[in-house]
Scaffold this motif. Structure first.
Motif, mmCIF file in Angstrom:
data_model
loop_
_atom_site.group_PDB
_atom_site.id
_atom_site.type_symbol
_atom_site.label_atom_id
_atom_site.label_comp_id
_atom_site.label_asym_id
_atom_site.label_seq_id
_atom_site.Cartn_x
_atom_site.Cartn_y
_atom_site.Cartn_z
ATOM 1 N N THR A 1 0.605 -1.144 -0.088
ATOM 2 C CA THR A 1 0.052 0.063 0.325
ATOM 3 C C THR A 1 0.711 1.164 -0.270
ATOM 4 O O THR A 1 1.785 1.188 0.939
ATOM 5 N N ALA A 2 0.924 1.800 -0.732
ATOM 6 C CA ALA A 2 1.399 3.285 -0.923
ATOM 7 C C ALA A 2 1.110 4.633 -0.451
ATOM 8 O O ALA A 2 -0.118 4.729 -0.673
ATOM 9 N N ASN A 3 1.362 4.931 1.071
ATOM 10 C CA ASN A 3 1.628 6.027 1.292
ATOM 11 C C ASN A 3 1.243 6.792 1.389
ATOM 12 O O ASN A 3 2.628 7.476 0.855
ATOM 13 N N GLU B 1 -4.717 3.404 2.767
ATOM 14 C CA GLU B 1 -3.952 2.422 2.551
ATOM 15 C C GLU B 1 -4.092 2.172 1.046
ATOM 16 O O GLU B 1 -4.804 1.080 0.687
HETATM 17 MG MG MG Z 1 1.818 1.566 2.591
#
Ligand code: MG
Ligand code: ADP
Length: 147
Positions: free
Chosen positions: A26-28, A78
């Motif tokens: 998941t790219a934050n 997320e």
């Molecule tokens: Mg993440």
């Protein structure tokens, strides 16, 4: 249908356990970019489109909340991009248009059941984003601004 939300910013480091523990990276986004979203919207699983600078536009499924399984003390956003990337993209500009809601946040009896549910959420997002009411947002200029 909900009003779409627009959020974006450079991808930053999160808890460092998304891909490692779950197989679901998941790219934050920076906390200051998502604080409004966190206070205004209910916890749960949402879907939409993601624009990644220099790469393209992808389907996306996203949880907002406390991640009860992990007993987080902080609310987080997320986004999981529904695409296989060959490498990480920390520092790249990520733009999200969040268009729909799937389900409330829930706890799970096991990590396996959590992972299964997230994969199911991904399949729901993939299908929903093909519907005319959601598909058009793929061309939203906000996503392409960074490309
Ligand atoms: Mg993440
Ligand atoms: P972090 O705790 O830093 O968020 P994760 O284990 O959740 O670490 O991995 C997220 C990182 O993985 C993202 O910042 C991005 O650079 C990379 N990544 C690779 N593929 C994806 C994907 N399909 N969706 C989201 N992030 C991805």
């Amino acid at each position: 249908p909900m009003e779409p939300w627009y959020i974006g910013g450079p991808v930053v480091k999160g808890f460092g356990r998304g891909s490692k523990v779950l197989g679901i990276p998941t790219a934050n986004l920076p906390p200051e970019n998502i604080s409004g979203l966190l206070s205004e919207h209910t916890s749960g699983v949402y879907f939409g489109w993601a624009g990644l600078s220099s790469r393209g536009i992808y389907k996306m499924v996203m949880s907002i909340g406390w991640n009860p399984y992990f007993n987080n003390t902080e609310k987080t956003v997320e986004p999981w991009l529904l695409h296989e990337f060959d490498d990480d993209f920390y520092g790249e500009e990520l733009r999200l248009v969040v268009v729909g809601y799937i389900r409330p946040e829930a706890n799970f009896p096991s990590l396996e059941s959590l992972i299964q549910r997230i994969h199911q959420d991904g399949r729901i997002a993939e299908k929903a984003l093909e519907l005319p009411i959601y598909a058009g947002y793929k061309d939203d200029p906000y996503l392409k601004n960074s490309l």
